[in-house]
Design an enzyme around this catalytic site. Structure first.
Site, PDB file in Angstrom:
ATOM      1  CG  ASP A  78      -2.372   0.172   0.887  1.00 13.61           C
ATOM      2  OD1 ASP A  78      -2.654   1.014   0.007  1.00 13.61           O
ATOM      3  OD2 ASP A  78      -3.219  -0.504   1.485  1.00 13.61           O
ATOM      4  CD1 TRP A  99      -5.020   2.611  -2.605  1.00 17.07           C
ATOM      5  CD2 TRP A  99      -4.039   4.598  -2.838  1.00 17.07           C
ATOM      6  NE1 TRP A  99      -4.179   2.775  -1.548  1.00 17.07           N
ATOM      7  CE2 TRP A  99      -3.559   3.992  -1.658  1.00 17.07           C
ATOM      8  CE3 TRP A  99      -3.561   5.858  -3.181  1.00 17.07           C
ATOM      9  CZ2 TRP A  99      -2.622   4.598  -0.831  1.00 17.07           C
ATOM     10  CZ3 TRP A  99      -2.620   6.464  -2.361  1.00 17.07           C
ATOM     11  CH2 TRP A  99      -2.173   5.836  -1.209  1.00 17.07           C
ATOM     12  N   GLY A 100      -4.425   3.830  -8.163  1.00 17.11           N
ATOM     13  CA  GLY A 100      -4.482   4.640  -9.373  1.00 17.11           C
ATOM     14  C   GLY A 100      -3.773   5.972  -9.270  1.00 17.11           C
ATOM     15  CB  ALA A 143       1.936   8.219  -8.394  1.00 17.59           C
ATOM     16  CG  ASP A 185      -9.440   0.462  -0.493  1.00 14.98           C
ATOM     17  OD1 ASP A 185      -8.440   0.415  -1.230  1.00 14.98           O
ATOM     18  OD2 ASP A 185      -9.377   0.402   0.748  1.00 14.98           O
TER      19      ASP A 185
END
Length: 630
Positions: free
Chosen positions: A187, A253-254, A256, A274
């Site tokens: 993460d 989570w998409g 950067a 999420d």
């Protein structure tokens, strides 16, 4: 100071690497998307998070593992049993991570060091694989966003720093070399939530780590630094897994712009925030991956997050939604990681999770993510090319009303004058049509078929049919922008309809597309429309793997959707690093030019579109009707 030194070093190394590569369009003769690790097909298994959050223990995990084996799911490919947050106790003063042995008693050791080796040995003895969770920062997501959750790390501020930051080599060696894990999900909350001005830090509970990752605004992310950190993790995995038996899951989570570069580092790359057990949120996560087929390949897959079959809008009272959720994940080659509590999952849902036909589509060795053949806000048709030449077809009704859907031979790239045979992947019922057929699709339903017919190209295949063999090594995007086509669901973690509502946040707008321009338009050159091809921006380079084809043909030109009508683009085709063909310079409106090159015994093709001194986003180009021929 430690953080500043690492970041400065990371930026220096990243800048130096860029300086040493003056021409990113220069052909390399090699495939650059990730192929290391153990992910020739999308990983399948179970993850503890959706069912238990941080409230995990040994009994729950092994009960789930037993259910996977006893139900026959393991025999169908579900093999990873992954621990998410909740397993840490604390980091010892010498840097060693300690397991919560009150929750995982098999980890107890005589010297108190704790070890997960008995845990992983037991899973391996069941014929399963073991996965673990960590964070790129010092601290984790639950520490930041779930302060009252059970099983959070204990001890002093330093002891509660359980993330990989400053410990990548030590932790990866422990987790894989000593403890025997096979999969790691990493993460990024530790790089996002612990700024000096945050309550987490000002309260004195955590040490500051200035954010280099922003979910909401891609421009606020330090993309080279994040890439470099994941690169260090991958290097450590290669060191301590010389047999390559590992899976690296990037879970930022998409953010950067990872939807563009995750394929080059990880085996699995999250394309969104999420998922939750809500229909709208499922649409958001699905959309974040569904239009990225050129960014997924054997060894590196788009990940719209775990399956939520078994809860909320996907429980046993919502079988239509549960089937759609599972079928859509299967079609886009998403990892099939079950998130439900398998100790009490109803048989109807277990049957969905165990649908052998859909699993075989997901695990098809060709590795082609389904491509959109028809797209609207209400109805979508996805088609994927399978290794045996058949097509997988999903007709998805996103709306709340029944729809009569037209499926045509053209959607499948089959000849319209030849019969097409369909086999329903839910019922095994067979049917045939020629040219076109109409099917009623109920609200939120997804019809799924295997289709067999006669190809439009008798002697070959369009490159847009085989996205798993096409890698946009350089997609031309210079200023990552959020994709406005992704469904914007109400945020399920609070806020309701306060404020202005969710805004597009997942960068990737303008990326390479199959059978469409980078901005979702129909391919068109000098007034001529093309149903097949690859759309990409100028100053781009695509790599294409060749499997025994002998000729490549393509029609090239600046797409009519370009807003730059002045600058010229030159198209080049390379084979194993050697120039095979080059076009004349093209500006918008220049008639399309056909190129045909001999690729016999050539293993890697590179398609380069050069346009010096332009704003790439203003100059989309089309490799129309690009096809391999035998």
């Amino acid at each position: 100071m430690k953080y500043g030194l690492l970041l400065a070093t990371t930026l220096f190394l990243s800048t130096s690497a860029i300086a040493q590569q003056p021409d990113p369009l220069r052909p390399t003769g090699r495939w650059s998307a990730n192929t290391t690790g153990q992910a020739e097909t999308p990983p399948m298994g179970w993850n503890s998070w959706n069912a238990f959050g941080t409230d995990i223990d040994e009994e729950k995990v092994f009960a789930s593992a037993k259910a996977i084996v006893d139900s026959g799911l393991a025999a169908k490919g579900y093999r990873y049993v992954n621990l998410d947050e909740g397993w840490w106790d604390h980091r010892r003063s010498d840097g060693r991570m300690l397991v919560r042995s009150d929750k995982f008693p098999s980890a107890r050791t005589a010297d108190g060091a704790t070890s997960f080796r008995p845990f992983t040995n037991r899973l391996h003895a069941m014929g399963l694989k073991a996965g673990l969770y960590s964070d790129l920062g010092r601290n984790t997501c639950a520490q930041a966003y779930g302060p009252n959750e059970p099983n959070l790390p204990r001890g002093t501020m330093m002891e509660r720093e359980v993330g990989l930051y400053g410990n990548i080599d030590r932790d990866i060696k422990l987790y894989f070399g000593d403890w025997g894990f096979d999969y790691i999900k990493i993460d990024g909350c530790g790089l996002r939530a612990y700024g000096a001005s945050s309550d987490l830090v000002s309260s004195g509970r955590y040490q500051a780590l200035e954010p280099i990752l922003s979910l909401e605004t891609v421009a606020l992310s330090n993309i080279p630094a994040v890439q470099a950190m994941f690169g260090n993790v991958k290097a450590a995995l290669d060191r301590y897994n010389p047999d390559g038996d590992y899976v690296l899951s990037l879970c930022i989570w998409g953010a950067a712009n990872v939807r563009a570069w995750g394929k080059d580092i990880g085996n699995v790359s999250r394309t969104s925030d999420d998922i939750t057990a809500d229909w709208g949120r499922m649409l958001t996560n699905f959309d974040s991956a569904a239009k990225r087929p050129l960014y997924a390949h054997p060894g590196s897959w788009n990940d719209p997050d775990m399956l939520f079959v078994g809860k909320g809008d996907f429980d046993a009272a919502h079988l239509t939604e549960a089937r759609s959720h599972f079928a859509l994940w299967a079609m886009i080659n998403a990892p099939l990681l079950i998130g439900s509590d398998l100790r009490d999952t109803p048989s109807a849902l277990m049957q969905i999770l165990g649908n052998a036909s859909l699993i075989s589509m997901n695990q098809d060795p060709a590795g082609n993510q389904a491509v959109l053949a028809f797209d609207s806000d209400d109805l979508q048709i996805f088609v994927k090319t399978l290794a045996n030449g058949e097509k997988g077809v999903a007709i998805f009704n996103r709306s709340s009303r029944p729809i009569d859907a037209n499926l045509t031979s053209a959607h499948l790239k089959f000849r319209k004058d030849a019969p097409v045979r369909l086999v329903d992947q839910w019922t095994d019922a067979a049917a045939s049509f020629s040219g076109e057929t109409v099917m009623k699709v109920m609200p939120r339903e997804t019809l799924v078929f295997r289709a067999r017919g006669v190809r439009e190209l008798a002697d070959g295949i369009y490159l847009s049919e085989i996205p798993g063999s096409v890698n946009p090594a350089v997609d031309g995007v210079t200023l990552p922008q959020p994709d406005p086509t992704i469904h914007r669901a109400l945020a399920p973690w609070g806020g309701g309809s306060r404020g202005v509502g969710p805004r597009p946040m997942y960068a990737g707008w303008g990326g390479a597309q199959a059978d469409a321009t980078p901005f979702g338009r129909e391919l068109q050159i000098s007034g001529q429309r093309y149903a097949h091809g690859l759309g990409i921006l100028a100053n781009s380079r695509m790599e294409v793997r060749n499997a025994d084809f002998r000729r490549l043909t393509v029609t090239v030109g600046v797409d009519d959707s370009a807003s730059d009508a002045r600058h010229a683009v030159t198209f080049e085709i390379y084979g194993d690093g050697r120039l095979l063909g080059r076009s004349a310079p093209h500006t918008q409106g220049t008639p399309a030019q056909q190129l045909s090159v001999d690729i016999d015994n050539v293993r890697l093709i590179e398609l380069v579109a050069r346009a010096p001194g332009v704003v790439n986003e203003q100059l989309p180009v089309s490799w129309a009707d690009a096809a391999f021929h035998r």
